[in-house]
Design a protein around this motif. Sequence first.
Motif, PDB file in Angstrom:
ATOM      1  N   ASN A   1     -13.029   4.213  -0.543  1.00  0.00           N
ATOM      2  CA  ASN A   1     -14.087   3.220  -0.402  1.00  0.00           C
ATOM      3  C   ASN A   1     -14.619   3.259   1.025  1.00  0.00           C
ATOM      4  O   ASN A   1     -13.895   2.953   1.974  1.00  0.00           O
ATOM      5  CB  ASN A   1     -13.549   1.827  -0.746  1.00  0.00           C
ATOM      6  CG  ASN A   1     -14.638   0.767  -0.767  1.00  0.00           C
ATOM      7  OD1 ASN A   1     -15.424   0.648   0.171  1.00  0.00           O
ATOM      8  ND2 ASN A   1     -14.677  -0.004  -1.845  1.00  0.00           N
ATOM      9  N   LYS A  11     -14.363   0.009   3.082  1.00  0.00           N
ATOM     10  CA  LYS A  11     -12.995  -0.255   3.529  1.00  0.00           C
ATOM     11  C   LYS A  11     -12.626   0.650   4.700  1.00  0.00           C
ATOM     12  O   LYS A  11     -11.980   0.215   5.664  1.00  0.00           O
ATOM     13  CB  LYS A  11     -12.008  -0.034   2.380  1.00  0.00           C
ATOM     14  CG  LYS A  11     -11.977  -1.145   1.354  1.00  0.00           C
ATOM     15  CD  LYS A  11     -10.872  -0.900   0.335  1.00  0.00           C
ATOM     16  CE  LYS A  11     -10.783  -2.031  -0.686  1.00  0.00           C
ATOM     17  NZ  LYS A  11      -9.694  -1.792  -1.669  1.00  0.00           N
ATOM     18  N   LYS A  12     -13.018   1.896   4.638  1.00  0.00           N
ATOM     19  CA  LYS A  12     -12.696   2.848   5.709  1.00  0.00           C
ATOM     20  C   LYS A  12     -13.378   2.445   7.018  1.00  0.00           C
ATOM     21  O   LYS A  12     -12.775   2.540   8.102  1.00  0.00           O
ATOM     22  CB  LYS A  12     -13.117   4.268   5.296  1.00  0.00           C
ATOM     23  CG  LYS A  12     -12.270   4.865   4.193  1.00  0.00           C
ATOM     24  CD  LYS A  12     -12.835   6.169   3.688  1.00  0.00           C
ATOM     25  CE  LYS A  12     -12.467   7.337   4.569  1.00  0.00           C
ATOM     26  NZ  LYS A  12     -11.103   7.808   4.325  1.00  0.00           N
ATOM     27  N   GLN A  29      -6.206   7.035   3.145  1.00  0.00           N
ATOM     28  CA  GLN A  29      -6.034   7.002   1.693  1.00  0.00           C
ATOM     29  C   GLN A  29      -7.236   6.513   0.914  1.00  0.00           C
ATOM     30  O   GLN A  29      -7.482   6.968  -0.199  1.00  0.00           O
ATOM     31  CB  GLN A  29      -4.827   6.113   1.343  1.00  0.00           C
ATOM     32  CG  GLN A  29      -3.486   6.695   1.723  1.00  0.00           C
ATOM     33  CD  GLN A  29      -2.344   5.827   1.212  1.00  0.00           C
ATOM     34  OE1 GLN A  29      -2.532   4.671   0.839  1.00  0.00           O
ATOM     35  NE2 GLN A  29      -1.153   6.395   1.205  1.00  0.00           N
ATOM     36  N   SER A  30      -7.985   5.570   1.470  1.00  0.00           N
ATOM     37  CA  SER A  30      -9.033   4.923   0.689  1.00  0.00           C
ATOM     38  C   SER A  30     -10.240   5.842   0.473  1.00  0.00           C
ATOM     39  O   SER A  30     -10.600   6.643   1.338  1.00  0.00           O
ATOM     40  CB  SER A  30      -9.488   3.638   1.387  1.00  0.00           C
ATOM     41  OG  SER A  30     -10.524   3.015   0.664  1.00  0.00           O
ATOM     42  N   THR A  73      -5.328   3.025   5.551  1.00  0.00           N
ATOM     43  CA  THR A  73      -6.559   2.829   4.779  1.00  0.00           C
ATOM     44  C   THR A  73      -7.554   3.955   5.054  1.00  0.00           C
ATOM     45  O   THR A  73      -8.211   4.463   4.141  1.00  0.00           O
ATOM     46  CB  THR A  73      -7.192   1.466   5.122  1.00  0.00           C
ATOM     47  OG1 THR A  73      -6.246   0.428   4.858  1.00  0.00           O
ATOM     48  CG2 THR A  73      -8.453   1.228   4.304  1.00  0.00           C
ATOM     49  N   ASN A  91       0.820  -1.214   0.000  1.00  0.00           N
ATOM     50  CA  ASN A  91       0.000   0.000   0.000  1.00  0.00           C
ATOM     51  C   ASN A  91       0.852   1.260   0.000  1.00  0.00           C
ATOM     52  O   ASN A  91       0.363   2.341  -0.358  1.00  0.00           O
ATOM     53  CB  ASN A  91      -0.941   0.005   1.206  1.00  0.00           C
ATOM     54  CG  ASN A  91      -2.235  -0.741   0.944  1.00  0.00           C
ATOM     55  OD1 ASN A  91      -3.240  -0.170   0.538  1.00  0.00           O
ATOM     56  ND2 ASN A  91      -2.204  -2.046   1.152  1.00  0.00           N
TER      57      ASN A  91
END
Length: 750
Positions: free
Chosen positions: A179, A182-183, A176-177, A173, A128
């Motif tokens: 989604n 996902k968060k 950066q994410s 995550t 990542n």
Amino acid sequence: MKLIKKFLKGNNLAIILVLLIVNLLFMKFFWEEIFFDRFTIGAVWAEVVALEWKTEAIYQNIISDLNPFAANNKFFYPFGTDLVSAEGGNAYFFVFLRPFLSTHQSVFAITAFGLLFSSIGMYILLRNLKMEKWTSLLFSLAFSYTTFLQPRGAHTTYLALYVFPWFFLSLLTILQSNNLHKKILATIGMGVMAGLTLFVNLYFFIILVWSIIFLFIYGLIWERKLLIKLIVKSFKFFSFSGVVFLIFISPWLIALYDTYTFESIPKIPGWGGSITLSADIFNYFIPSRYAFFMRHIEGFISSKFVFARTIFEQYVYPGLFILGSYAILLFLIIKRKAPKKLMRYLWPLISVSLAFALLTLGPFLHVFGKWWIEVEEGIRIVVPMPYIIFHYMPFMANVRAPGRLVVGFIFFATIATAYLFNYFLNKQSGNVKKILIIAGFVIFFVDHIFWVRTPPTPIFLPKNIYRTIANDKSSATLYEIPSTVRDGFNYFGDKDGMYFIYGMFYHDKPVLGGHAGRLQRYKFEYYQNNPFLGYLGKLTDLYLESNVGLLEYERILSPKINKEASIDAIDFLDLKYILVNNNMSYSPSVSATLSSLGFKKTMTEKNYSLLTRMPSKREFLNINLSMTGADIYLGDGWIREDHDNLVQKKSSLLFKINKPRDMQLTIKGRTFFSPQPGKLYVNRKYLGVIDFTTEESRHSINIPKDQLKQGINEVHIFFENEYPYNEIEKGSTDLNGFSAQFKGLALTDN
């Protein structure tokens, strides 16, 4: 089929195979323990057995619908032990393993899978961070099998390195994410992982907390706009993660509050060993004696330098990757050839890692085993280090081994090293890349593979005797000789007598003795001052004259035991069984002493003898503080020696009854300087308040039947204020604080 082809094309199968092979190779010892349970033959380090018992105790609380960290009365009887600082958080995984595996197998299965989980987490984290696959694999293995682990065969909680990559993977995550799912998953994962870190290893939790603090400080100084932007953008996720963390650790917080209220958190006197357990600056260049290849270098260094011969807690060698990469970075920075784009990624990692490196050096700088220079008139000159601030911070003063903080340095330095390696790798052609990757793996194996020490020599376990004791359904107590009362630094009894913990897995009876990383001082004092346990503790201490945990006058063994007071102590503690290892040099003296107190041999098994005496059923209701042997009733907060039975703000005492009934507690005593109320608790349940005055008088309070229990009952008395003794007695230089003075306490039928 397309997914499978894509998976195979990306070398993923090769990476997984290497990951599995390395894990199986490096952790051969741990995998073996799962299939060949050496616990059954007594071939496990005693420290591991102690940790396993505490982990099992937490697990038993879980399946019994109790607070997982509720205190257990089997260790350090009659007080028991709290499980707040037990570092037995792996018990949460026991729910899935214990129905099929033993306690020992479960612990080692968790340890082995934890290392694999660490490798996977670090690999995903590095990917990542835009590292190439083979770079990510190499340094995920370098971190998960870091050189720090090589000497720590008996410290399994220090192998739980997975908490770091998975915590920061969750944090990354969140940042950066894009989604949402996902968060949210990462938010929950970060909170749970932080809580698990707290349960599994307190040093790792401290490292985690200070990692965030150091990163925040770096961002505040050098990347303020970016820091504010990230916090604002992710604030709600951080807040939710904090809520998850608090919910997850809420049972622990409840148990911590109970421990703080009724036992107090163990306090480390003085510097608590942090000076002697600090890393020497040259320790960073000394490999482990347990490294398969590098031990030869360690052998050469230790043969030349005395300070290098006894490195354990001070061991901080981070490995060739980190040392080499930091040397290269230093050269590039000095020559002003460091790539600016790369350094922007590296500076926060380097800064945080070096902050931890400085902390490992402890309060004062050590160089070649010396931490001071002595000049004229015996004056010592020292170089203070940042760690010295910890000594004056709440809780942080309990960090007694600064060298263990090196894990924080290694984690961030490994990521920085991976960045540097990946940067140079990307500048090379295909064949050179392959050579560099192969060279990296060669260095990894040479530097990181360790020589597994021969497991402890099996010891005989008197299982038939243990089963006999287990079949006794009465509330009998066991005292095994040898045994000890021990924490990380101090002990009372036989220094190495910890193998009695084995028996607890078989008989499940309260034992007189125990082991904890941190232990309240009053529990030591109870065993030392107890007329029976105090005598036998000194009799079985082969190093009594050099026991630094005792004052000089406490290292003297009385010519004979006080029989009358000892019998009172034996009956009070329901001590029915004493198991003696006849192979010890002091065993004949122990057996003769026990025989004079009425214990008779009832069973033998190889070199073990079981001595039995039926304890009296009498009740202990009256505490005359002027009588010999009154210490068997006194818990925390009492100062008997030269202070005429003074008590501090928090004090406790013990009574014993055979049958709960309505009773009355009478206390004869007074407070100092001004009247103040004393709050009373019985068995940790609030009873009421007694208004004490400065005039000595009797005070009584009723205790309802349902607040008492059969056996030993504990009474706590809490005052609001305490006063230095030198203000109580003119001419005294004692600055200890006291609240009251008691002359006698008694329970009577209501």
